[in-house]
Design a protein around this motif. Sequence first.
Motif, PDB file in Angstrom:
ATOM      1  N   CYS A 105       0.829  -1.214   0.000  1.00 45.28           N
ATOM      2  CA  CYS A 105       0.000   0.000   0.000  1.00 45.28           C
ATOM      3  C   CYS A 105       0.862   1.263   0.000  1.00 45.28           C
ATOM      4  N   MET A 157       2.170   1.825  -3.415  1.00 49.26           N
ATOM      5  CA  MET A 157       1.112   2.416  -4.235  1.00 49.26           C
ATOM      6  C   MET A 157       0.952   3.910  -3.944  1.00 49.26           C
ATOM      7  N   LYS A 205       1.834   6.878  -6.668  1.00 48.58           N
ATOM      8  CA  LYS A 205       0.467   7.081  -7.152  1.00 48.58           C
ATOM      9  C   LYS A 205       0.431   7.456  -8.636  1.00 48.58           C
ATOM     10  N   ILE A 262       0.871   4.310 -11.078  1.00 46.06           N
ATOM     11  CA  ILE A 262      -0.006   3.131 -11.066  1.00 46.06           C
ATOM     12  C   ILE A 262      -0.625   2.932 -12.448  1.00 46.06           C
ATOM     13  N   THR A 313      -4.416  -2.030 -10.651  1.00 42.81           N
ATOM     14  CA  THR A 313      -4.342  -2.824  -9.427  1.00 42.81           C
ATOM     15  C   THR A 313      -5.156  -4.097  -9.654  1.00 42.81           C
ATOM     16  N   VAL A 347      -0.050  -4.700  -7.777  1.00 40.03           N
ATOM     17  CA  VAL A 347      -0.106  -3.412  -8.458  1.00 40.03           C
ATOM     18  C   VAL A 347       0.957  -3.399  -9.552  1.00 40.03           C
ATOM     19  N   LEU A 355       3.073  -1.014 -12.000  1.00 40.52           N
ATOM     20  CA  LEU A 355       3.505   0.382 -12.102  1.00 40.52           C
ATOM     21  C   LEU A 355       4.030   0.676 -13.502  1.00 40.52           C
ATOM     22  N   VAL A 378      -6.749   1.267  -2.613  1.00 42.52           N
ATOM     23  CA  VAL A 378      -7.109   1.394  -4.030  1.00 42.52           C
ATOM     24  C   VAL A 378      -8.180   2.474  -4.197  1.00 42.52           C
ATOM     25  N   GLU A 435      -8.406   4.417  -7.897  1.00 42.96           N
ATOM     26  CA  GLU A 435      -8.053   3.429  -8.908  1.00 42.96           C
ATOM     27  C   GLU A 435      -9.139   2.364  -8.983  1.00 42.96           C
TER      28      GLU A 435
END
Length: 129
Positions: free
Chosen positions: A19, A22, A26, A29, A32, A49, A51, A87, A92
């Motif tokens: 987390c 993430m 941000k 991303i 997810t 996730v 990236l 999320v 997301e």
Amino acid sequence: MIQKFIELGQGYGDIFELCEIMTTNKHRIHHTFAFVSDIDGKKVASIAVALKPVGESKFMPIYICREGIPYDKENQSKRFLIFENTVKELDELLITLEVKNSSVYVDEQLYYHYLTGVLRLYHYIPAMY
């Protein structure tokens, strides 16, 4: 594009680490995921996730906590809820896919090749080029 799964553990600390990755990335991303599998008649989830690559790089990391979270759509575990809330906070979309479990494969790398193929098939990650 080279995609590589980077496996974290299955405990609370690992979920918080995922987390945090993430949250701090941000802007990077791509998607997810929750990969739901059946192991001995019980549903388990892997959370991940993907990236976006950095700069001119052609490397897309996919961080994953593999098959350590009990999955029940009606009564989610605390670990899954932590991920799901992150999320949502990041605005997301959580993509949930039913997949084979990793024990079907002799080697973890074969399992990750399978997941990569599934993600490419549904255009969730770019093709290799």
